[in-house]
Design a protein around this motif. Structure first.
Motif, PDB file in Angstrom:
ATOM      1  N   PHE A 169      73.502  43.783  58.877  1.00  0.00           N
ATOM      2  CA  PHE A 169      74.025  42.931  57.765  1.00  0.00           C
ATOM      3  C   PHE A 169      75.339  42.380  57.811  1.00  0.00           C
ATOM      4  O   PHE A 169      75.698  41.604  57.868  1.00  0.00           O
ATOM      5  CB  PHE A 169      73.348  43.500  56.535  1.00  0.00           C
ATOM      6  CG  PHE A 169      74.097  42.764  55.216  1.00  0.00           C
ATOM      7  CD1 PHE A 169      73.216  41.534  54.997  1.00  0.00           C
ATOM      8  CD2 PHE A 169      75.127  42.958  54.672  1.00  0.00           C
ATOM      9  CE1 PHE A 169      73.713  40.496  53.781  1.00  0.00           C
ATOM     10  CE2 PHE A 169      75.663  42.093  53.719  1.00  0.00           C
ATOM     11  CZ  PHE A 169      74.867  41.089  53.192  1.00  0.00           C
TER      12      PHE A 169
ATOM     13  N   CYS B  60      75.541  51.309  50.761  1.00  0.00           N
ATOM     14  CA  CYS B  60      75.611  50.088  51.270  1.00  0.00           C
ATOM     15  C   CYS B  60      77.058  49.907  52.084  1.00  0.00           C
ATOM     16  O   CYS B  60      77.655  48.820  51.326  1.00  0.00           O
ATOM     17  CB  CYS B  60      75.126  48.814  50.659  1.00  0.00           C
ATOM     18  SG  CYS B  60      74.766  47.424  51.387  1.00  0.00           S
TER      19      CYS B  60
ATOM     20  N   ARG C 288      69.856  30.696  55.724  1.00  0.00           N
ATOM     21  CA  ARG C 288      70.217  31.414  54.416  1.00  0.00           C
ATOM     22  C   ARG C 288      70.323  32.551  54.884  1.00  0.00           C
ATOM     23  O   ARG C 288      69.522  33.353  55.504  1.00  0.00           O
ATOM     24  CB  ARG C 288      69.071  31.149  53.464  1.00  0.00           C
ATOM     25  CG  ARG C 288      68.947  29.619  52.750  1.00  0.00           C
ATOM     26  CD  ARG C 288      68.041  29.781  51.856  1.00  0.00           C
ATOM     27  NE  ARG C 288      67.839  28.320  51.522  1.00  0.00           N
ATOM     28  CZ  ARG C 288      68.353  27.766  50.311  1.00  0.00           C
ATOM     29  NH1 ARG C 288      68.808  28.714  49.320  1.00  0.00           N
ATOM     30  NH2 ARG C 288      68.055  26.749  49.692  1.00  0.00           N
ATOM     31  N   PRO C 289      71.481  33.189  54.373  1.00  0.00           N
ATOM     32  CA  PRO C 289      71.584  34.640  54.880  1.00  0.00           C
ATOM     33  C   PRO C 289      70.919  35.622  54.064  1.00  0.00           C
ATOM     34  O   PRO C 289      70.349  35.322  52.898  1.00  0.00           O
ATOM     35  CB  PRO C 289      73.093  34.960  54.375  1.00  0.00           C
ATOM     36  CG  PRO C 289      73.437  33.949  53.364  1.00  0.00           C
ATOM     37  CD  PRO C 289      72.572  32.569  53.655  1.00  0.00           C
ATOM     38  N   CYS C 290      70.628  36.663  54.734  1.00  0.00           N
ATOM     39  CA  CYS C 290      69.765  37.652  53.756  1.00  0.00           C
ATOM     40  C   CYS C 290      70.642  38.243  52.614  1.00  0.00           C
ATOM     41  O   CYS C 290      71.688  38.425  52.794  1.00  0.00           O
ATOM     42  CB  CYS C 290      69.616  39.002  54.791  1.00  0.00           C
ATOM     43  SG  CYS C 290      68.749  40.321  54.277  1.00  0.00           S
ATOM     44  N   PRO C 291      70.026  38.407  51.221  1.00  0.00           N
ATOM     45  CA  PRO C 291      70.742  38.693  50.287  1.00  0.00           C
ATOM     46  C   PRO C 291      71.150  40.079  50.430  1.00  0.00           C
ATOM     47  O   PRO C 291      70.387  41.066  50.947  1.00  0.00           O
ATOM     48  CB  PRO C 291      69.814  38.488  49.162  1.00  0.00           C
ATOM     49  CG  PRO C 291      68.369  38.351  49.576  1.00  0.00           C
ATOM     50  CD  PRO C 291      68.750  37.632  51.120  1.00  0.00           C
ATOM     51  N   ILE C 292      72.363  40.615  50.078  1.00  0.00           N
ATOM     52  CA  ILE C 292      72.893  41.877  50.123  1.00  0.00           C
ATOM     53  C   ILE C 292      71.964  43.003  49.050  1.00  0.00           C
ATOM     54  O   ILE C 292      71.765  44.191  49.655  1.00  0.00           O
ATOM     55  CB  ILE C 292      74.351  42.146  49.963  1.00  0.00           C
ATOM     56  CG1 ILE C 292      74.861  43.585  50.485  1.00  0.00           C
ATOM     57  CG2 ILE C 292      74.460  41.948  48.469  1.00  0.00           C
ATOM     58  CD1 ILE C 292      76.261  43.722  50.536  1.00  0.00           C
ATOM     59  N   THR C 293      71.523  42.282  48.268  1.00  0.00           N
ATOM     60  CA  THR C 293      70.686  43.225  47.348  1.00  0.00           C
ATOM     61  C   THR C 293      69.335  43.610  47.937  1.00  0.00           C
ATOM     62  O   THR C 293      68.682  44.894  47.755  1.00  0.00           O
ATOM     63  CB  THR C 293      70.114  42.459  46.166  1.00  0.00           C
ATOM     64  OG1 THR C 293      69.518  41.168  46.554  1.00  0.00           O
ATOM     65  CG2 THR C 293      71.316  41.990  45.073  1.00  0.00           C
ATOM     66  N   LEU C 294      68.803  42.979  49.021  1.00  0.00           N
ATOM     67  CA  LEU C 294      67.581  43.515  49.473  1.00  0.00           C
ATOM     68  C   LEU C 294      68.176  44.722  50.635  1.00  0.00           C
ATOM     69  O   LEU C 294      67.300  45.797  50.604  1.00  0.00           O
ATOM     70  CB  LEU C 294      67.139  42.273  50.760  1.00  0.00           C
ATOM     71  CG  LEU C 294      65.880  42.730  51.456  1.00  0.00           C
ATOM     72  CD1 LEU C 294      64.655  42.806  50.852  1.00  0.00           C
ATOM     73  CD2 LEU C 294      65.715  41.475  52.552  1.00  0.00           C
TER      74      LEU C 294
END
Length: 178
Positions: free
Chosen positions: A96, A171, A61-67
């Motif tokens: 990311f 970001c 699972r990819p890291c969520p961009i919200t993080l």
């Protein structure tokens, strides 16, 4: 922890080792057809059968961009942000965008070299910025970034992977590199 059963690639590598052992002993590889010089039809069919029985690849699972956005907002939330924390947050942002899914751009390899400044290009439109001593206003005006990967899936060494600015000014791969 549960372990995955052996897959067809393990058996294929083992078959290859057996063939190399025969060749090192000075005899012909019994896996090869004496007529065509290719892998015997029966062995090729068996390997194909093993491949069909392989489990599907593990999904990550990819890291969520919200993080990443949260981390960047947290670092920049003070009046006087810590330069080390800002640098680390920007590096995480670049990871990311470019390296979180390295197999999207690069092939699997043991090559583990770091990016250097010579692997990074910043651009304003079609104009390439020289990163040795550019004025800060030019850096901040950059509209896209290119990273040069030396081991790409497309087998073209040194081709760039380029990304443009995002709508989020914090970001953004370009602003994080700047």
């Amino acid at each position: 922890p549960t372990s995955r059963p052996l897959d067809s690639s393990t058996a294929t590598v083992s078959l290859c080792s057996v063939g190399q052992t025969f060749l090192q002993m000075g005899t012909r590889n019994p896996q090869l057809s004496p007529f065509t010089g290719k892998i015997d039809f029966r062995i090729a069919r068996m390997v194909t059968g093993w491949t069909k029985n392989d489990l599907p690849p593990l999904q990550v699972r990819p890291c969520p961009i919200t993080l990443v956005v949260f981390l960047l907002n947290l670092v920049y939330s003070t009046d006087n942000p810590n330069p080390a924390k800002v640098t680390h947050a920007n590096m995480i942002c670049l990871v990311f965008f470019f390296l979180l899914r390295p197999e999207k751009y690069t092939r699997k390899t043991n090559y583990n070299a770091s990016f250097t400044l010579s692997d990074v290009r910043l651009h304003i439109g079609q104009c390439h910025l020289i990163l040795v001593t550019p004025p800060i206003r030019e850096l901040k005006a950059a509209t896209w970034i290119s990273l040069y990967f030396m081991t790409q899936k497309n087998q073209k060494k040194g081709d760039p992977i380029s990304l443009g600015c995002t709508l989020n000014h914090r970001c953004c791969p370009v602003q994080s590199a700047v």
